[in-house]
Design an enzyme around this catalytic site. Structure first.
Site, PDB file in Angstrom:
ATOM      1  N   GLY A  73       0.817  -1.202   0.000  1.00 18.47           N
ATOM      2  CA  GLY A  73       0.000   0.000   0.000  1.00 18.47           C
ATOM      3  C   GLY A  73       0.851   1.253   0.000  1.00 18.47           C
ATOM      4  N   THR A  74       1.949   1.229   0.749  1.00 17.56           N
ATOM      5  CA  THR A  74       2.852   2.384   0.773  1.00 17.56           C
ATOM      6  C   THR A  74       3.432   2.653  -0.604  1.00 17.56           C
ATOM      7  OG1 THR A  74       3.419   2.049   3.105  1.00 17.56           O
ATOM      8  CG2 THR A  74       4.993   3.287   1.763  1.00 17.56           C
ATOM      9  N   HIS A 190      -3.702  -6.271   2.565  1.00 14.60           N
ATOM     10  CA  HIS A 190      -3.756  -6.905   3.891  1.00 14.60           C
ATOM     11  C   HIS A 190      -4.708  -6.184   4.836  1.00 14.60           C
ATOM     12  CE1 HIS A 190      -1.218  -4.148   6.421  1.00 14.60           C
ATOM     13  NE2 HIS A 190      -0.762  -3.786   5.239  1.00 14.60           N
ATOM     14  N   CYS A 313       4.319   7.441  19.768  1.00 10.85           N
ATOM     15  CA  CYS A 313       5.440   7.891  20.592  1.00 10.85           C
ATOM     16  C   CYS A 313       6.634   6.968  20.401  1.00 10.85           C
ATOM     17  CB  CYS A 313       5.046   7.883  22.068  1.00 10.85           C
ATOM     18  SG  CYS A 313       3.825   9.120  22.498  1.00 10.85           S
TER      19      CYS A 313
END
Length: 368
Positions: A73-74, A190, A313
């Site tokens: 997807g990236t 996915h 974080c």
């Protein structure tokens, strides 16, 4: 062995759909060859690849020749957005306009261009104003269909966009119909129960898209590298199954998520974030004051429930989620719960039975 019913992180990755598993096993015996070759095994592989493309196109309501399979997807996001920008006159010098709550893949791509992006702010639900991109000229606009972290669906139909529009649909593809407004769309298999390592890039016919990366002599000029034919076919099979069952699944998940939203809101100093109605059906995010998100994830995991923290974080930066920060909501102790297609009411009951105690226990450690 962990109880799969406690897995509540489908927004990160949905478990492999049975239709994908069955198709993948069968396709491994026929889809191993290079689909460019003219021999029998090559023709078999090409047939499977073309079939996968046709199924995905049918499910999305687009043309088969608009669909490309990428390595993730990236990868689809980067190719889609950067290629749309490069296709414009003077594209290499133009900015990308995007919302303040885009996925990191969009943010990285926009910064990679070397041209300062134009950032549209959002309200407390995570929505851009309909005129959010109205001032964008000469570049491209990037806006997610639905937010990966809080689930809010963007008002794409109401946007005033005078430039080509890239839509990140990785969180919504299969779960929701594609919006009407887009020039290029990206998805990730996915996320809907297909195999990992399969992205979907859809370039609308007539869009001014240019490959932003080195070319390759593959079947599809919009991608590069040897196609994973069995995985593409399995992804298509899962998408067809998910779209077929979408109405029933979405209704059931909406009701379960409404229960989680209501129960989380009853816990003191907890803020449920994101649009309560116009949202992804399976996802809910809430933030707990005086609690560390990773601590909640760890304690819930010890009790058999796998959730995610959207706090983003790290030990080195302690930076809060850019999404929650942009929305102006509570960023402490953020938890994202996302249901799989198999999550039941009993699973949600079990999760809600332990959640208040987990929050209370963690707070007690710091004297609250």
């Amino acid at each position: 062995m962990r109880n799969a019913s406690g897995y509540l992180d489908a927004a990160s990755s949905e478990p492999l759909h049975p239709a994908a598993r069955e198709t993948l096993a069968a396709a491994l015996d026929r889809g191993y060859a290079d689909p460019r070759r003219l021999h029998g095994p090559g023709r078999d592989a090409r047939l499977l690849l073309d079939n996968a493309r046709a199924v995905v196109a049918e499910c999305l309501g687009v043309r088969a020749d608009e669909v490309t399979f990428t390595s993730s997807g990236t990868d689809a996001v980067h190719r889609g957005l950067l290629g749309l920008r490069l296709g414009l006159p003077h594209g290499a010098d133009t900015p990308v306009s995007h919302s303040a709550v885009e996925h990191s893949s969009v943010l990285h791509a926009a910064r990679w261009t070397g041209v300062e992006p134009v950032v549209a702010q959002v309200d407390r639900l995570g929505r851009v104003a309909p005129s959010g991109f109205a001032g964008s000229t000469g570049g491209v606009a990037a806006l997610q269909h639905a937010n990966h972290e809080v689930g809010t669906v963007q008002p794409l139909a109401d946007l005033e966009v005078g430039v080509p529009l890239f839509v990140d649909a990785c969180a919504s593809m299969g779960r929701l119909p594609l919006p009407d407004r887009w020039d290029v769309v990206a998805g990730s298999a996915h996320k809907w129960g297909g195999p990992a390592g399969v992205g979907v890039l859809v370039v609308r016919k007539g869009a001014l898209w240019v490959n932003p990366f080195p070319g390759d002599d593959r079947v599809d000029e919009r991608s590069a590298g040897f196609e994973n034919v069995p995985a593409a076919l399995a992804a298509a099979a899962a998408l067809r199954a998910v779209v077929t069952d979408r109405a029933e699944t979405n209704a059931r998940q909406h009701a379960l998520v409404d229960r989680i939203r209501a129960a989380a809101a009853e816990i003191p100093d907890v803020e449920v974030v994101g649009d309560p109605v116009d949202r992804l059906p399976h996802l809910v995010t809430f933030s707990c004051l005086y609690v560390d998100g990773e601590a909640i994830v760890t304690e819930l995991d010890r009790r058999g429930y796998g959730v995610a923290s959207g706090s983003a974080c790290t030990a080195s930066t302690l930076a809060p989620s850019h999404v929650l920060e942009a929305m102006g909501v509570l960023t402490h102790g953020n938890v994202r719960v996302s249901l799989t297609r198999e999550t039941t009411a009993a699973d949600v009951d079990g999760f809600l039975a332990v959640l208040p105690d987990v929050v209370r226990e963690i707070r007690s450690r710091v004297g609250l």
